[in-house]
Design a protein around this motif. Sequence first.
Motif, short mmCIF file in Angstrom:
data_model
loop_
_atom_site.label_atom_id
_atom_site.label_comp_id
_atom_site.label_asym_id
_atom_site.label_seq_id
_atom_site.Cartn_x
_atom_site.Cartn_y
_atom_site.Cartn_z
N GLY A 33 24.55 2.91 42.99
CA GLY A 33 24.91 2.49 41.62
C GLY A 33 24.29 1.16 41.24
N ARG A 34 24.32 0.24 42.17
CA ARG A 34 23.77 -1.09 41.89
C ARG A 34 23.27 -1.68 43.19
NH1 ARG A 34 26.77 -6.33 38.92
NH2 ARG A 34 24.81 -7.46 38.65
N HIS A 69 26.69 -10.00 40.74
CA HIS A 69 26.97 -8.73 41.40
C HIS A 69 28.15 -8.86 42.35
CE1 HIS A 69 25.22 -5.06 43.82
NE2 HIS A 69 26.50 -4.96 43.60
N TYR A 70 28.10 -9.87 43.23
CA TYR A 70 29.16 -9.97 44.25
C TYR A 70 30.49 -10.38 43.64
CZ TYR A 70 30.88 -10.25 49.02
OH TYR A 70 31.56 -10.01 50.18
N LYS A 71 30.43 -11.16 42.57
CA LYS A 71 31.68 -11.63 41.95
C LYS A 71 32.37 -10.54 41.14
CE LYS A 71 30.21 -15.58 40.13
NZ LYS A 71 30.17 -16.92 39.55
N SER A 72 31.58 -9.53 40.69
CA SER A 72 32.19 -8.45 39.91
C SER A 72 32.72 -7.38 40.86
CB SER A 72 31.15 -7.84 38.98
OG SER A 72 30.15 -7.20 39.74
N LYS A 73 33.73 -6.66 40.40
CA LYS A 73 34.30 -5.58 41.23
C LYS A 73 33.38 -4.36 41.16
CE LYS A 73 39.23 -5.55 41.94
NZ LYS A 73 39.74 -6.89 41.64
N PRO A 74 33.27 -3.60 42.26
CA PRO A 74 32.50 -2.36 42.16
C PRO A 74 33.13 -1.44 41.11
CG PRO A 74 33.09 -2.84 44.45
CD PRO A 74 33.83 -3.81 43.59
N LYS A 75 32.31 -0.65 40.44
CA LYS A 75 32.82 0.30 39.44
C LYS A 75 33.71 1.33 40.13
CE LYS A 75 29.35 -0.03 35.86
NZ LYS A 75 28.05 0.42 35.43
N PRO A 76 34.63 1.97 39.39
CA PRO A 76 35.51 2.96 40.02
C PRO A 76 34.71 4.01 40.78
CG PRO A 76 36.17 2.55 37.74
CD PRO A 76 34.90 1.79 37.96
N GLY A 77 35.16 4.31 41.98
CA GLY A 77 34.47 5.31 42.80
C GLY A 77 33.37 4.74 43.67
N MET A 78 32.97 3.50 43.36
CA MET A 78 31.89 2.87 44.11
C MET A 78 32.48 1.97 45.20
SD MET A 78 28.61 3.23 42.74
CE MET A 78 28.07 4.39 41.48
N ALA A 79 31.75 1.81 46.30
CA ALA A 79 32.14 0.86 47.34
C ALA A 79 30.96 -0.04 47.64
CB ALA A 79 32.58 1.59 48.60
#
Lengths: 759, 290
Positions: A628-629, A435-445
Motif C-alpha cells: 500500500g505504501r 509515513h511512520y507517524k501516520s497509522k496504517p490504513k485499515p487492513g494494512m500492517a
Amino acid sequence: MSKQKYKWVGTRPDRPDGADKVTGRARFGADFNMPGQLVGKVLRSPHAHAIIKSIDTSAAEKLPGVKAVVTAKDFPEQPNLIVPTGEMQVNLRDITRNVMAREKALYESHPVAAVAATTDAIANAALALIKVEYQVLPHVIDVAEAMKDGAPLLHDNLITEGVKPVPTKPSNIAKRIDNVKGDTDAGFKQAEIVVERDYTTQPVHQGYIEPHACLASMAEDGQVQIWSTTQGHFQVRGFCSRLLNIETSQIRVTPTEIGGGFGGKTVVYLEPVAVMLSKKSGKPVKMVMSRDEVFRASGPAPGGTVHVKIGAKKDGTIVAAECTIALQAGAFPGSPVGPACWTSFACYDIPNIKVIGYDVVSNRPKVAAYRAPGAPISAWGVESTMDILAQELRMDPIDLRLKNAAKKGTKTSYGPVFDTIGFVETLEAAKKSEHYKSKPKPGMARGVAAGFWFNVGADSSAAAHVAEDGTVTIISGNPDIGGSRASLALMAAEELGVDYDKVRPVIADTSSIGFNFVTGGSRVTFATGLAVVNSVRDLIRECKVRAAKTWGVDPDGVIWENGCAKPAGSNVGEFEPLSLAQLAATAGKTGGPINGHNQLNAQGAGPGFGVHIVDLKVDRDTGIVEIGRYTALQDVGTAIHPSYVEGQMQGGAVQGIGWALNEEYIYSAKGKLDNAGFLDYRMPVASDLPMIETVIVEVANPHHPYGVRGVGEVPIVPPLATVGNAIARATGVRMTDLPMSPPRLSAALDAATPRMAAE
Amino acid sequence: MTDISYSSPKTIDEAVAAMVAAKGAGRILAGGTDLLVQLRAGFVKPGSIIVDIKKIAEMTSIEDKGGGSFKVGAAVTGMQLHDHPTFKKAWPGVLEAINLIGSKQIQGRASAGGNLCNASPAADSVPALVAAGATVTVQGPKGRREVAVEKIPAGPGRMTLEPGEIVVSFTLPARPAGSSDAYLRLIPRTEMDIAVVGCGVNLTMKGGICTAARVGLGAVAPTVLLVEAAAKALIGSKLDANALEAAAAACRAVCKPIDDKRGTIVYRTKIAGVLLKRATAIAAERAAKN
C-alpha cells in the motif's frame, strides 16, 4: 541543506544522456555493427552436470557460411589465480572454464562451443551439427544438499579453505570464513532474552532489460576492438587480454550505453569468445544473448541459508549475536559470502559477535555481483530476527534499532572502526517521517527494517579539457548506470563556477583515458567524482598560471572565482577577470591547450545506511500481498543530483520487494531451469507497486569534497525483511523462507490457522 | 530457412481452401500475438503457410442480435469489443476475461478466437465463454458446424478441429433479465502474467434465487472445465454460504492441476474454490442491476 551551500550540487538538471535515450539515438550493446560482420552463437550444455568426452565440430565447419568454430581447445589454460572483478573475485582457472567448458559441463547451458557464420540461420544450423558426447553425472542444485556428505562433487580438487585441520577429501564447500568480535558465549550468558531462527533465500537474477551483447574485431595486425555493454570496459579488456594471451594495449574496448547491469555486467561471457571467433575467421563477430541464455547462463545472485541468534537485555540492549551463512557460489567458488558475513550485524554496536560463512558450489550458473552482493541475504535473517526481538520485548522496532545503532567509533566485527556515519540520523528521520507517524490504513500492517553497505573507492582516472571557446569536456572511464554523468558534470560545474551545460561529460574507451575500476560498489560518484573534481582543480591551477602569464604576475597572486581568474588582491594589481573563454582564446600564446588530469586510488568511501517502511495487506485466502505504501530512507552523504539518488533508492527497493515476494529459480528434477523468462521469473511490474517514497538524509562523508557516499546498493538491503516483518505483523505468521509467493504464504497461513481453505 | 508463405484471403471459403492445401502446415494468423512470438522463437517450422484472416468481414465483425445474444467474429480484437456500445452491459464477465489477454498494446491485436485456438488451459477468455454457454461456428471442407466452446480444446496446444477447419465466430445466447456474469483469475502479479486459476461464473437471479448458472474453470486441468456440479449447487439457492461452499467444493473436486512454475496442486485446488465464491458474488451483484 546543499541547496544553500552550492549553486549546482543538489540541483536536478536534465541528464546529459537523456535526449539520446528518450529519442532512441542512444546505442546499446546490440546496436553496433561493422561491414562484413558475422553472427556468433554459443552451443550450450543440455545437462546440469556431465563429463565432456568429445566434441566433433567437423560437420559444422563444413557447412557453407560457417567461418569459424571454437571450443575450449582454442583458449589457453589459465593459472589458479584470483583476481578482483567489481565487488567479487574470480579465479582465472575458473573463468576460462565458465566462458567455455573444458573437462565438464557444470550447469545447464554452460557454453561448450561457439560458431561464427554469415547468417543467424546458418549459425543455428551449425550449432545443430556439432556433436558433443557427454557422460551425464548426478547433479546437485540446492546449497544445503550440496554441503552434505555424498553429494555429487563438482570439482575433484576442491578442498575447503579456512578449516583446520585441512580436510583430506574434496567437497562442494569451497571456503569457510570466521568473523569474531568479543566472546559470544559469555555474551549470551548475560542475555535476558534470546531469539534464534533459520532462514532461506532463493537465487535471484539481476534482471537487466538489455541482454549481454558485444561486437569484436581482430585485425590482421593483431589489434582488437570490442564494443560491449558492460559495467567495466577496462575489465573486459583485462579479461580478454588474460584469457586470450593478447597484450592489453592491443585491445581497445568501447562501452556502449547500458540497459541495466546491477552488478551482473562486471564479468565476461561473450567477449573472449567473440574475439577468438574473430581471430579465427578474420571478420568482425557480433554476439547477442537471448533472454533465455541470460537466465540460464548469466548472473544470478546466490541463494542461501542463514541462521541467526541474538541475545538482549530486557531494555533492548543487544549483548551477543551469532550468524551462520551458507551461500551458493554456482558452478565455481566465489559467492559473496564475505560481504554477507561482514554486513550482517554492521548496523549495530554489539560487544560480542560471531559470524561463520560458507561458500558452496552447486550445478547452477556461476553467481555474479548484484547490488550489495550478499548483504540482502544476511539482512533478511538479521533484520527479521530483530523484528521478532522487538515484538517479544514489546518495543518499537525503530527504538530497538536506535538503542543499538552503530555510530562514529563503533568497531565492526570485520575490523574497521566507523568514521562519521548516519545510521542514527536515518532512524530518527524514519521515526519523524509522515509515513511512520501516520497509522496504517485499515487492513494494512507495517514493517520496518534497516540495511548497510560499505561502498567502495578504488582506482579512477579523469581528465578535463577546455575547448577553444572555453566550454569544458569531462572525460572519465566508468559506464553510466545510474546518472553518474549528470553527477560528474554537476560537481565539475560547481568547482569551475560555470553553468552545468558548459560542462559535457563523456565516457572514454580504454585507450582514451587511464585505468578505471568497474562501475560497481557504488563507487563512481564518490571515487570517479573525486578524480573529476581533482582534474578540474588541476585545470583551474593551469588557468591561474595562464592568467598570471597574461598579467605578468606570480600564479600565487591569482584566484579562481565564479568561473574567472581574478587577482588575489589589490596588491597584485588591477586586472579585469579572465573567463575560461578568454583564457582559451589566448591559450596558444600562454602555453597551449588548457587541460587537467587526475588519477587516484580513492580511500574513505563512506558507508551507507538505509531504513525502509512498508504498509501492506495480505489476502488471507490467496496469499497475495498488496503493497500500500513504501518509504525508503537513506543517508547518502550529499545528494549531488537528488532525482538520480531517489531513482537509485526506488529501484533498489523495487528489486528487493521482488526478491521478497516472487522471484525464484525453479529447477526441474533434471537440473534444468523451468522459468527462464520474464513471464515466469516474476519481477514486479509497474502496476504491482505504489510510487516508492524517498527521504534523503545527508550526513556528509568527511573524505569527499562534497560529502558523497555511495548510494546505489544500500536500498536493496532492507526490503526483504521490511516486507517479511510487515507480513508477520499483518498475519501473525513469521515467514522465514523466500520468496513469500502466494502459494507459499497461503500454505503457511493455512498451516498456522487450520480452517476451511476457502472460508 | 525463412521459407514461410503468407496469404490473406477475403472469404472463409478461400481461407479453408488454403488450410486444406497446406496439408497440416497451415497456421491461422489473426492478431498474431501468439503466432509471431512462436515464429521468432523458432517454434514454427520452416514450410509453414500463414493464412491471415483479418481481411474476412465475418471474422472481424460484432453483431448485437438483441436480448443479450451476440455474434462475435473470431478475429475481433479485445479493444474492438471493449469499445462496442452494448457488449459490456450484456456480457461484462466475457469482456473482462477477453480484456485480460496480455497488455493494452496486445489488446489492440489479440482476439478470443486466437486465445481459444492457442489451446492453453490457462487461456483467460475460455472459462468466461464456457460459463456464458457460448457456441463456436466452425467451417471446414465439409461445411459449417456449431460446437460448444468447451468442446474445442483437446489438451495443452491441441484442438478437436478437423483438418482444414477454422473457428469463424462465437455466438453468445440470449438471457432473461436478472442475468450477468463475471470472470476472475489469480496471478501472482497484477498484470502481464498467466492465470494460475481462472474462473467464469454466469448467473440468472429471480427474486433472490439463482435460477440458472454455469461455471467455467481454467488452468486446473489439461483443458478448461465446465463445472456442472458447481452450477447445480448454486441453482435454486440464495447464494448463501452453504450453497457457495458446496459450489466451491465442487470446483475443488474437479481440479486435476499440476505442480509447475505457476503454482502447486494444493494451491490451485484451493484457489479454484476461492475464485468461485468471489466471481459468483460479483456476477450476482451485476445480475441484480440487470
